[in-house]
Structures are given as structure tokens and as C-alpha cells.
Design a protein around this motif. Structure first.
Motif, short mmCIF file in Angstrom:
data_model
loop_
_atom_site.label_atom_id
_atom_site.label_comp_id
_atom_site.label_asym_id
_atom_site.label_seq_id
_atom_site.Cartn_x
_atom_site.Cartn_y
_atom_site.Cartn_z
N LEU A 97 3.93 0.31 -7.78
CA LEU A 97 3.44 1.37 -6.89
C LEU A 97 4.49 2.47 -6.70
CD1 LEU A 97 1.60 -0.51 -3.98
CD2 LEU A 97 0.57 0.81 -5.83
N PRO A 113 -0.32 -1.62 -11.11
CA PRO A 113 0.07 -2.99 -10.75
C PRO A 113 -0.73 -4.03 -11.54
CG PRO A 113 -0.36 -1.65 -8.79
CD PRO A 113 -0.87 -0.87 -9.96
N VAL A 123 5.83 3.77 0.08
CA VAL A 123 5.09 2.55 -0.24
C VAL A 123 5.48 1.49 0.78
CG1 VAL A 123 4.72 0.73 -1.94
CG2 VAL A 123 4.94 3.10 -2.69
N ARG A 159 -4.61 -2.75 1.25
CA ARG A 159 -4.34 -1.36 1.61
C ARG A 159 -4.17 -1.22 3.12
NH1 ARG A 159 -9.51 -2.31 1.49
NH2 ARG A 159 -10.96 -1.08 2.76
N SER A 191 0.82 -1.20 0.00
CA SER A 191 0.00 0.00 0.00
C SER A 191 0.85 1.26 0.00
CB SER A 191 -0.88 0.00 1.26
OG SER A 191 -1.65 1.16 1.40
N GLU A 192 0.35 2.29 -0.66
CA GLU A 192 0.91 3.61 -0.47
C GLU A 192 0.47 4.15 0.89
OE1 GLU A 192 1.09 5.77 -4.66
OE2 GLU A 192 -0.87 4.81 -4.34
#
Length: 445
Positions: A416, A422, A393, A430, A384-385
């Protein structure tokens, strides 16, 4: 030379000097970080990987060596399918040294309820295009003495050698232009009003606008320094390898095999890697209390095999609450997180091996080691960011699945980090899910 009581890891000759800047900095030299760096370098990006110890020194060399889709949380299956394709491509490139063999993986159905879960999982996996079946366990493990007849079986799953695989990936990353710096702990993610500006390390600062944090069990405390909460705990995995089998003994079973309280795979040195998947040992630390309610639903299902204990980590992690210097001392003191294995549990593993496989009775243990698995409440990773820190990330919390799924995770993390799309939908992974809902663990095995 960094001391290591664990299995001998193939050496990687990285860079001696820390670069002043990099387009992307990857924190963590396990399978997730290394495959991310490999993907980035091959795509032409300037990438620097920082590892406080040695490449694959922690769980990436201490795991079972399984490369599996079998029984995974359904949310992980697209990612694990991508990982399998990457394993196949890397094996074709590297050759036999990787130890990658699609020998199949089987989970014995030990009760009617478990058999029903296995049948339902096979139906779901087949719908997603994965080759899976309910097989006759006697055909897969003729040397097994059991009253159980069936197993969840994926013939395309397999194994690789953890002590060699990630270092070999790292060598490919270096050949592609990545800078890998070992013995260099990352202390802080520096920032300004726009987001990430660099990484402060024990040797100085690397300027960058993009960071991939793949720090395994060290990820949560590093994130906390940036004001980001990640519910993550560590559990001890104890593993042993046996002396080599004779050719006749090796015929006792073919696939990687789980019997609940006994997990086995063949090794390239002709021994076995053996472990007990039914026991979970967790040290009580401040995060145990901080994240108690998030982990409670999953812990209830583990209670029969759960062992809680106080230890050095209890006191050490209390110190992290009183300032960053304590964490920095821990990062440099524990170049390799090298916990003592649970000797009693491994003794029982060898006893069970003799009971289940009479032909393997008397097989001696050649080595034992411990490793720390980083676990999330729903036992699937965070990929996840970080919404509160642009440019960061996160790829962590693989919950014991990281080795097999690693090359797929590296591919999507590289996407990412560079703003590309992706190949896999990452909505279920997330970071925000822990804030927005109470994620649940799927139990299929």
C-alpha cells in the motif's frame, strides 16, 4: 536505559541520528511496523522507522506468542495464511532463535453450541484451503482432566517467542538498509495541499511523502490530530510465565491450548506462558464515551467477563482534549506502555492450571506482566489508505491478533505504501467501513 517491568526483550542497536528525509516513514516499532519496514527495505526503498521507546517494548513482546489461523474471523483468514507463509520463510532464515514451532493450536469445545460453531468454522476454513479438523482433545492433552472430548484443532498453527521475534525481524530490516530510530516519539503528521509532507518528532522533522502509521494503542490519538477518526479502545491483557517444567510434566499437552478461562503455550525456556482469555479489563477514558455506540454490539457479548475501571489513564486522556502538548507529554512519559497486570486474574489462572492438569499443580509463577491491546468494534484491523490525507497508510487495531498476523500485515502495508497491488484483498479492513456501515464482530470461538 528505558525502564521495563515486562519480559526482557532482545536488544536492537538502531540509528542514533534522525534522518532529514526518507521515502517512507513507519511510525511504531511493534511487529506490524517492523515487518513493514523489513519488507520495504528488502524491496529497495529508503525507509525510516520511528519508535518512542524500544523495539517490541509494548504488546509485541507481551502477547501469548501464538501464531494462529484457528478460529479467526473468516475475513482475516487470507491474511493469516499469508502471515503463516512469511513466518515459515523467516524461521528458515533466522533459525531456532525465533522459537517458531508448528505445534498446533486447539480450542476445546466446552458446550454443544460452541462445538457447533467449531464444526461450522472448520467447514468454512477447509473450503478456503486451510487444514483444520475437530480433534479428540485427550490425544492432544493427555494430562487434561475434562468432561469435554472435542476441540477445534489446526496442526499447522504454532508459536514463537515474542521477546525475540520482533527484535530479530528488526535486525534483518537494519541489515537490509532500514533506519530504525528508538527513543523518538512521532508527534504530528505534517501536510500540504497534496498530502503528507513529513513527520514532526521530538527530535525534529523527517521529510517524506509516505507514512505508515502502525502505532498500536497510540494510533487513534495521533490520527485525531490529523482530523481522522478511528474507533479504537484499549483493553488490558495480563499474562504470566511459569518456572520450567520437568520432561514428564511437559507431556501433559502438546499444542497451544485454550480452555476458555485458561490459555497455555510451551516456551523455549521450558516454562509455560499462561493467561485468561475470558476476562476483559478496560479503563474508562473519553474515547469510551465517544465510541460507545460503535462498540456496543461487541461489548454485549463480553459482559460476563468485562471489568470496567477508572485509573490514571482516565485523567491523562482527558488532558488530551485540551491541546496537543498533553498528548506529546504522554508519548514521551510512557516510552513503554507498561500497565500493572491483574494479579487476582493471574492467581485464578494458576488455580485453574492445577485443577485441569494435576501433574502441573504447584507450578510457581516466575513473572507476570500486563499489556494493552488495541481493539476495534469488529475486532479486525484497519489496513487502509487514509482517503482524506494522501500518502498516509494505517495499520492498526489488530485486536490481539497482531503478533501472529504481523508478517502478513507488514507485506500488504508495504505494498500500500508504495502503490503496489497487495497479495490480499483488503476491502474488509478499510477505515471507511466504520463510517459506511456498522461492522459486526464474528464470534467462532
Amino acid at each position: 536505559m528505558i525502564p521495563n517491568r515486562g519480559p526482557a526483550v532482545l536488544e536492537v542497536s538502531g540509528a542514533n541520528d534522525l534522518p532529514a528525509s526518507a521515502e517512507v516513514v513507519v511510525i511504531g516499532g511493534g511487529v506490524i511496523g517492523v515487518t513493514t519496514a523489513l519488507e520495504l527495505a528488502r524491496a529497495g526503498h529508503d525507509v525510516c522507522l520511528l519508535e518512542k521507546g524500544i523495539i517490541a517494548g509494548e504488546q509485541s513482546s507481551r502477547n501469548w506468542g501464538w501464531v494462529r489461523q484457528a478460529g479467526r474471523d473468516l475475513r482475516e483468514l487470507p491474511l493469516s495464511s499469508l502471515a503463516r507463509r512469511r513466518w515459515q520463510a523467516l524461521a528458515a532464515e533466522i533459525g531456532p532463535g525465533l522459537g517458531y514451532v508448528e505445534c498446533g493450536i486447539a480450542y476445546v469445545s466446552r458446550s454443544p453450541e460452541q462445538a457447533d460453531r467449531h464444526r461450522r468454522w472448520v467447514a468454512e476454513a477447509t473450503r478456503l484451503g486451510i487444514e483444520a479438523e475437530i480433534a479428540d482433545i485427550r490425544s492432544l492433552a493427555p494430562g487434561l482432566t475434562t468432561d469435554h472430548a472435542k476441540a477445534l484443532y489446526l496442526p499447522g498453527d504454532g508459536r514463537a517467542e515474542p521477546q525475540a521475534a520482533v527484535p530479530l525481524f528488526a535486525r534483518l530490516a537494519i541489515a537490509a538498509g532500514a533506519t530504525l530510530v528508538q527513543g523518538c516519539a512521532a508527534f504530528d503528521i505534517e501536510r500540504d495541499a497534496r498530502g503528507v509532507t513529513g513527520i514532526r518528532t521530538e527530535r525534529g522533522t523527517v521529510s517524506t511523502r509516505r507514512v505508515v502509521l502502525a502505532g498500536g494503542a497510540w494510533s487513534a490519538p495521533l490520527l485525531r490530530r490529523s482530523g481522522i477518526t478511528l474507533p479504537q479502545l484499549k483493553v488490558l491483557s495480563s499474562v504470566c510465565r511459569t518456572e520450567p517444567l520437568t520432561e514428564e510434566q511437559a507431556q501433559a499437552f502438546t499444542p497451544c491450548l485454550s480452555l476458555g478461562d485458561l490459555a497455555l503455550r510451551h516456551r523455549v525456556d521450558h516454562g509455560l506462558t499462561a493467561a485468561n482469555s475470558g476476562t476483559v479489563v478496560a479503563e474508562i477514558v473519553p474515547d469510551s464515551l465517544r465510541h460507545m455506540f460503535a462498540f456496543l454490539p461487541g461489548l454485549r457479548s463480553m459482559i460476563p467477563g468485562l471489568k470496567l475501571r477508572l485509573g490514571r489513564g482516565t485523567v491523562e486522556e482527558l488532558g488530551w482534549l485540551f491541546g496537543g502538548a498533553a498528548l506529546e507529554r504522554s508519548l514521551t512519559r510512557h516510552r513503554i506502555l507498561d500497565p500493572t497486570p491483574d494479579a487476582r486474574a493471574l492467581s485464578r489462572v494458576l488455580d485453574r492450571l492445577a485443577e485441569r492438569f494435576p501433574a502441573l499443580a504447584g507450578l510457581d509463577q516466575a513473572q507476570a506482566w500486563g499489556g494493552m491491546i488495541d481493539v476495534t468494534p469488529d475486532v479486525i484491523p484497519v489496513i487502509s489508505e487514509a482517503s482524506t490525507l494522501p500518502g498516509l497508510v494505517i495499520g492498526t487495531g489488530f485486536s490481539g491478533h497482531g503478533f501472529g498476523i504481523g508478517p502478513g500485515a507488514g507485506a500488504v502495508l508495504a505494498s500500500l505504501a508504495t502503490g503496489a497491488e497487495p497479495d490480499v484483498d483488503l476491502a474488509d479492513f478499510r477505515l471507511a467501513r466504520f463510517r459506511e456501515e456498522r461492522p459486526q464482530m464474528q464470534s467462532w470461538l
